[in-house]
Design an enzyme around this catalytic site. Structure first.
Site, PDB file in Angstrom:
ATOM      1  CE  LYS A 181     -16.178  11.818   2.638  1.00 25.52           C
ATOM      2  NZ  LYS A 181     -16.919  11.070   3.493  1.00 25.52           N
ATOM      3  N   GLY A 231      -5.149   0.758  10.344  1.00 23.97           N
ATOM      4  CA  GLY A 231      -5.526   1.372  12.746  1.00 23.97           C
ATOM      5  C   GLY A 231      -4.613   2.046  13.524  1.00 23.97           C
ATOM      6  N   GLY A 241      -3.093   3.109   4.741  1.00 28.41           N
ATOM      7  CA  GLY A 241      -3.393   1.902   3.667  1.00 28.41           C
ATOM      8  C   GLY A 241      -2.679   2.676   2.246  1.00 28.41           C
ATOM      9  NE  ARG A 257      -1.822  -6.574   7.253  1.00 30.90           N
ATOM     10  CZ  ARG A 257      -2.690  -6.547   7.257  1.00 30.90           C
ATOM     11  NH1 ARG A 257      -3.682  -7.199   7.052  1.00 30.90           N
ATOM     12  NH2 ARG A 257      -3.183  -5.113   8.108  1.00 30.90           N
TER      13      ARG A 257
HETATM   14  P1  ADP Z   1      -4.899   6.375   4.201  1.00 30.69           P
HETATM   15  O1  ADP Z   1      -5.161   4.908   3.527  1.00 30.69           O
HETATM   16  O2  ADP Z   1      -3.237   6.538   3.415  1.00 30.69           O
HETATM   17  O3  ADP Z   1      -4.910   7.082   5.087  1.00 30.69           O
HETATM   18  P2  ADP Z   1      -7.108   7.720   2.317  1.00 30.69           P
HETATM   19  O4  ADP Z   1      -7.556   6.920   3.020  1.00 30.69           O
HETATM   20  O5  ADP Z   1      -6.745   9.152   4.146  1.00 30.69           O
HETATM   21  O6  ADP Z   1      -5.230   7.623   3.252  1.00 30.69           O
HETATM   22  O7  ADP Z   1      -6.697   8.597   1.723  1.00 30.69           O
HETATM   23  C1  ADP Z   1      -6.577   8.282   0.481  1.00 30.69           C
HETATM   24  C2  ADP Z   1      -7.938   8.505  -0.545  1.00 30.69           C
HETATM   25  O8  ADP Z   1      -7.928  10.178  -0.439  1.00 30.69           O
HETATM   26  C3  ADP Z   1      -7.290   7.755  -2.035  1.00 30.69           C
HETATM   27  O9  ADP Z   1      -8.219   7.448  -2.378  1.00 30.69           O
HETATM   28  C4  ADP Z   1      -7.117   9.447  -2.980  1.00 30.69           C
HETATM   29  O10 ADP Z   1      -8.211   9.451  -3.828  1.00 30.69           O
HETATM   30  C5  ADP Z   1      -8.553  10.103  -2.236  1.00 30.69           C
HETATM   31  N1  ADP Z   1      -7.801  11.847  -2.067  1.00 30.69           N
HETATM   32  C6  ADP Z   1      -6.848  11.952  -2.312  1.00 30.69           C
HETATM   33  N2  ADP Z   1      -6.985  13.418  -2.561  1.00 30.69           N
HETATM   34  C7  ADP Z   1      -7.657  13.988  -3.099  1.00 30.69           C
HETATM   35  C8  ADP Z   1      -8.487  14.828  -4.107  1.00 30.69           C
HETATM   36  N3  ADP Z   1      -8.146  16.101  -4.292  1.00 30.69           N
HETATM   37  N4  ADP Z   1      -9.945  14.629  -4.046  1.00 30.69           N
HETATM   38  C9  ADP Z   1     -10.435  13.595  -3.827  1.00 30.69           C
HETATM   39  N5  ADP Z   1      -9.270  12.656  -2.842  1.00 30.69           N
HETATM   40  C10 ADP Z   1      -8.448  12.279  -2.293  1.00 30.69           C
END
Ligand code: ADP
Ligand code: MG
Length: 397
Positions: free
Chosen positions: A197, A377, A354, A39
């Site tokens: 999720k 965000g 992230g 950053r």
């Molecule tokens: P970002 O931070 O890029 O927006 P998210 O926070 O939505 O991404 O998602 C990342 C998380 O999703 C990671 O911690 C990863 O381990 C988890 N994840 C991805 N696929 C699976 C899965 N099949 N089962 C459990 N966790 C998962």
């Protein structure tokens, strides 16, 4: 104002003028050391350009969540030395006690960091008194912190209405890249949405189905879509209560002519730990005691072929539990395909989030994407199609 907002190209003569520059200096720290200076480096272009143009540069930023209560642990004083190192120039620190007098001693070309904006409770409330307090210190306002632009705070939104307002270089690059990826993209457009999720990205999915040609769903959220289609997902992370929502999204995609891609082979394990015994199976062969932890190699190859037909890619969320080997394989493989297509010149690729950025770094391809957004965000809200107050204020201000 070609793009709906003014930039440093439009700011005119800044020599001797006091320019309030909103930056994101909210870096992670451990034991008094900055552990990731991404950053800080992102501010370089704007801050050095203004200083070289003989402006008096006053950097405004928040640090942590002091909620209006000043504390040494959340003082930006501790950032000044590492920031000066990154800039390769001296940086002054100005607290909220003697700020007016201190600013008056600065000379053209000087750079100063003002104390944490959130030491004022009114900062996050966009309190006009706080806006006035900041505005009194400067002649012009530059917002360079896209990552804070989803907040309507005094330093991110209010000031843009009070002083002549401009986008900084990092903000400009971010807005240009996002416009190319979703605002006015070259079709076909693919979106990869992964992560844990569905519930955290419902609005993203709903917005994307109307805008992209291919919606590639991976990660834990693919399990919810598979389950909605009647596939047994065993012990996988899955939001069974969102089956109806998943069906609605697939129906909306159908109506919009957007192809939804769900994995048809997956990597499963009975234990969620590093390097457990795994099986690669068709999605219809997941056992009751197994968890889907990554997209399978056949699906990844097919997804790579989809990307080869596309001109634009926007990516948020890993395809698997990438932090735990070997469940990074699908994310790494598809990221490398996207990077190679980008390098060949056929694909514009924009990624953010992230964990997504961490996964692209792990794959060693972050530099090969057209643009990687480090704004968490704000990037997601932009992917939801929401207007970001900090950006809207630049356009109207
Ligand atoms: P970002 O931070 O890029 O927006 P998210 O926070 O939505 O991404 O998602 C990342 C998380 O999703 C990671 O911690 C990863 O381990 C988890 N994840 C991805 N696929 C699976 C899965 N099949 N089962 C459990 N966790 C998962
Ligand atoms: Mg995350």
């Amino acid at each position: 104002m070609v793009r709906g907002f003014k930039t440093l190209d439009d700011i005119g003569e800044v020599s001797g003028k006091r320019v309030l520059v909103r930056e994101d200096l909210n870096v992670p720290m451990a034991d008094g050391q900055v552990t990731d200076d991404t950053r800080l480096r992102a501010t370089l272009a704007t801050v050095t350009e203004l200083a070289d143009r003989d402006a008096i540069v006053l950097v405004l930023a928040h640090f942590g969540r002091p909620d209006g209560v000043p504390s040494p642990g959340m003082s930006l004083a501790q950032i000044v030395r590492p920031y000066a190192q990154v800039l390769g120039r001296p940086v002054r620190y100005i607290d909220w006690e003697g700020d007016t007098a201190a600013v008056a001693t600065l000379l053209p070309g000087d750079i100063a960091v003002l104390e944490n904006t959130r030491f004022f409770g009114g900062e996050e409330k966009n309190d006009p008194a706080v806006v006035e307090r900041f505005a009194a210190l400067g002649d012009l306002y530059v917002n360079d912190a896209f990552s804070a632009a989803h907040r309507a705070h005094a330093s991110t939104e209010g000031l843009a209405h009070r002083l002549p307002a401009f986008a900084g270089r990092a903000m400009e690059a971010e807005l240009d890249a996002l416009e190319k990826a979703l605002g006015d993209p070259e079709h076909p457009v693919a979106a990869v949405v992964g992560g844990a999720k569905v519930s955290t990205k419902l609005d993203v999915l709903k917005h994307l189905v109307g805008r992209v040609d291919h919606l590639i769903i991976g990660g834990g959220m693919a399990n919810t879509f598979l389950a909605a289609r009647g596939v047994g997902v065993g012990k996988s992370l899955c939001e069974h209560d969102l089956a109806g929502t998943a069906e609605e999204i697939m129906a909306a995609a159908d109506r919009a002519g957007c192809t939804v891609h769900l994995p048809y082979d997956v990597v499963v394990a009975t234990e969620f730990r590093a390097n457990p015994p795994t099986r690669t199976v068709n999605v219809h062969e997941v056992a009751a005691d197994e968890m889907i932890l990554d997209v399978g190699p056949a699906a990844v190859e097919a997804l790579g072929d989809v990307l080869k037909t596309c001109r634009t890619l926007v990516w948020n969320g890993p395809l698997g539990a990438f932090e735990t080997p070997p469940f990074d394989a699908a994310t790494v493989a598809l990221a490398r395909t996207a990077a190679a297509l980008t390098k060949e010149g056929g694909l514009t690729s924009v990624a953010g989030g992230g964990d997504t950025v961490a996964a692209l770094n792990q794959a060693g391809v972050a530099d090969d994407f057209t643009f990687v957004s480090t704004a968490g965000g704000a990037f997601l809200e932009w992917m939801e199609g929401r207007e970001l107050p900090g950006v809207a204020a630049l356009a109207s201000g």
